[in-house]
Scaffold this motif. Structure first.
Motif, PDB file in Angstrom:
ATOM      1  N   TRP A   1       0.837  -1.192   0.000  1.00  0.00           N
ATOM      2  CA  TRP A   1       0.000   0.000   0.000  1.00  0.00           C
ATOM      3  C   TRP A   1       0.877   1.248   0.000  1.00  0.00           C
ATOM      4  O   TRP A   1       2.068   1.192   0.342  1.00  0.00           O
TER       5      TRP A   1
ATOM      6  N   VAL B   1     -12.914   6.740   0.530  1.00  0.00           N
ATOM      7  CA  VAL B   1     -12.566   5.334   0.657  1.00  0.00           C
ATOM      8  C   VAL B   1     -13.287   4.533  -0.425  1.00  0.00           C
ATOM      9  O   VAL B   1     -14.477   4.714  -0.661  1.00  0.00           O
TER      10      VAL B   1
ATOM     11  N   ILE C   1      -3.702   9.413   3.579  1.00  0.00           N
ATOM     12  CA  ILE C   1      -4.501   8.366   2.949  1.00  0.00           C
ATOM     13  C   ILE C   1      -3.628   7.118   2.772  1.00  0.00           C
ATOM     14  O   ILE C   1      -2.395   7.190   2.784  1.00  0.00           O
ATOM     15  N   LYS C   2      -4.302   5.989   2.632  1.00  0.00           N
ATOM     16  CA  LYS C   2      -3.654   4.737   2.285  1.00  0.00           C
ATOM     17  C   LYS C   2      -4.320   4.197   1.030  1.00  0.00           C
ATOM     18  O   LYS C   2      -5.555   4.143   0.939  1.00  0.00           O
TER      19      LYS C   2
ATOM     20  N   ARG D   1       1.471   5.116   1.312  1.00  0.00           N
ATOM     21  CA  ARG D   1       1.150   6.161   2.288  1.00  0.00           C
ATOM     22  C   ARG D   1       1.383   7.507   1.593  1.00  0.00           C
ATOM     23  O   ARG D   1       2.485   7.800   1.119  1.00  0.00           O
TER      24      ARG D   1
ATOM     25  N   THR E   1      -8.045   2.886   0.768  1.00  0.00           N
ATOM     26  CA  THR E   1      -8.551   2.058   1.874  1.00  0.00           C
ATOM     27  C   THR E   1      -8.670   2.829   3.170  1.00  0.00           C
ATOM     28  O   THR E   1      -9.273   2.327   4.122  1.00  0.00           O
ATOM     29  N   PHE E   2      -8.096   4.036   3.215  1.00  0.00           N
ATOM     30  CA  PHE E   2      -8.142   4.796   4.465  1.00  0.00           C
ATOM     31  C   PHE E   2      -7.978   6.273   4.147  1.00  0.00           C
ATOM     32  O   PHE E   2      -7.139   6.655   3.323  1.00  0.00           O
ATOM     33  N   VAL E   3      -8.778   7.092   4.819  1.00  0.00           N
ATOM     34  CA  VAL E   3      -8.655   8.547   4.763  1.00  0.00           C
ATOM     35  C   VAL E   3      -8.734   9.058   6.188  1.00  0.00           C
ATOM     36  O   VAL E   3      -9.695   8.755   6.908  1.00  0.00           O
ATOM     37  N   ALA E   4      -7.725   9.811   6.607  1.00  0.00           N
ATOM     38  CA  ALA E   4      -7.696  10.310   7.977  1.00  0.00           C
ATOM     39  C   ALA E   4      -8.862  11.254   8.222  1.00  0.00           C
ATOM     40  O   ALA E   4      -9.272  12.021   7.345  1.00  0.00           O
ATOM     41  N   ARG E   5      -9.383  11.188   9.437  1.00  0.00           N
ATOM     42  CA  ARG E   5     -10.503  12.070   9.800  1.00  0.00           C
ATOM     43  C   ARG E   5     -10.036  13.474  10.152  1.00  0.00           C
ATOM     44  O   ARG E   5     -10.816  14.422  10.095  1.00  0.00           O
TER      45      ARG E   5
END
Length: 377
Positions: A289, A302, A349-350, A291, A323-327
């Motif tokens: 993945w 996402v 994000i990932k 970063r 797969t990921f987004v920081a809040r």
């Protein structure tokens, strides 16, 4: 002169066209990131002294490969002890489940019959023949006493005239005393037979009979359900203890959970490792993945599919899924470059990578194109 001006004019026109084209068709926004892989830190829950190290740093391993082995110390002896204990508990459980053997039940029945016969004998009392025999022994004792009395009296008269010796007098006296004592014994025996069995003896014999009868019936019924459950619980406890030891034995061999590469390893045979402490780390190359950091002016969700490009493969385009987004936003890290101003905040994000050809490696720098992948197809 005119011939020179025409090419120059054409070149300026082309440049102006390219400038206008780039203004009206700018490159899609992109950010840079680094390929990473999930790091797995492996260790043992038992710890101890290292016996063997089967891998080296950078080595590719497959799932299930043994990486490090620990010395068993006393686990083998404890396992053997628990195996024997389990065998004993299993035997006791099977014995309780099967109940008593036929021979044991027959033995209890024979003891009950024996005590019952003795009670019947006490209740019946002495037979008439025994009483008559006792009376005959009493009569004989009376006759012996009379005879001894007569002999003693006769010698006493002779002793007055010194016609007998002192020794004969002593013998006659002892014979009289013995005959008298024998008569008392015979009288007591007859009285005992006539009185019959005492009440205390009858109650004691009846209690023994009842005890033997209950023991016989208990063997016929077998063990109680609670006793069977207790034996089973004891067996299960021994089995659980044995399984715990075997699980500890499994922890003596650190195995690879996935296909991956050894990242860090600093062990030698003979090193001591605490329980639960990691002994090596490995990278999961099947789960790569990126970063990266996206400026707050861009919206990334996402599940969104993005294009990825890498300098080592300029002719290839890879796909990735967010797969990921920081809040929460953060300031741009110093090692990340974006087209926007660096003072702006970004969201981490990932992006999961689809690398079916196994071309990418952790640590590579990747460009993440923020335009929707479907818009370029």
């Amino acid at each position: 002169m005119l011939t020179r001006f025409i090419p120059l004019t054409a070149a300026v026109g082309v440049l102006l066209a390219l400038v206008f084209y780039s203004k009206w068709n700018p490159d899609p926004p992109r950010v840079s990131g680094m390929i990473e892989a999930d790091e797995i830190r492996l260790g043992s829950r038992v710890g101890g002294r290292i016996a063997m190290v089967h891998v080296q740093e950078g080595q590719e391993v497959a799932a299930g490969d043994v990486l490090v082995e620990f010395e068993p110390y006393d686990l083998l002896e404890r396992e053997k002890e628990l195996e024997l204990s389990l065998a004993v508990r299993q035997s006791q459980y099977q014995q309780t489940l099967a109940g008593f053997r036929d021979e044991e039940i027959a033995q209890a029945k024979a003891k009950f019959d024996q005590l019952q016969a003795r009670l019947d004998l006490l209740v019946a009392g002495p037979r008439p023949q025994e009483i008559e025999a006792a009376r005959g022994r009493q009569a004989l004792a009376e006759a012996e006493k009379r005879l001894a009395t007569q002999g003693y009296e006769r010698l006493s008269k002779l002793a007055g005239s010194n016609a007998t010796s002192q020794q004969e007098m002593d013998a006659a006296r002892e014979a009289l005393e013995a005959a008298s004592a024998n008569l008392v014994v015979r009288q007591q025996e007859l009285e005992l037979l006539l009185a019959g069995t005492r009440e205390e003896e009858l109650r004691g014999a009846a209690a023994s009979v009842e005890e033997a009868r209950q023991a016989w019936q208990l063997m016929q019924r077998g063990y109680r359900q609670e006793e069977i459950e207790q034996a089973k619980a004891s067996r299960d406890a021994a089995e659980a203890a044995l399984q715990a030891i075997r699980r500890q034995k499994e922890e003596l061999r650190v195995k690879s959970p996935i296909d991956g590469r050894i990242e860090a390893l600093d062990l030698q045979p003979g090193d001591m490792v605490a329980p639960g402490a990691p002994v090596l780390s490995m990278l999961d190359r099947n789960e790569l993945w990126v970063r990266s950091y996206v400026p707050q002016t861009r919206v990334v969700n996402v599940g969104q599919r993005l294009r990825l490009s890498i300098d080592s493969h300029p002719d290839r385009t890879f796909e990735g899924v967010v797969t990921f987004v920081a809040r929460q936003a953060e300031f741009t890290p110093s090692n990340v470059q974006t087209p926007e101003e660096r003072s702006k905040q970004v969201f981490r994000i990932k992006v999961g990578i689809d690398d079916q050809d196994d071309l990418l490696r952790p640590g590579m720098i990747v460009d993440v194109w923020l335009d929707e992948l479907g818009a370029n197809r």
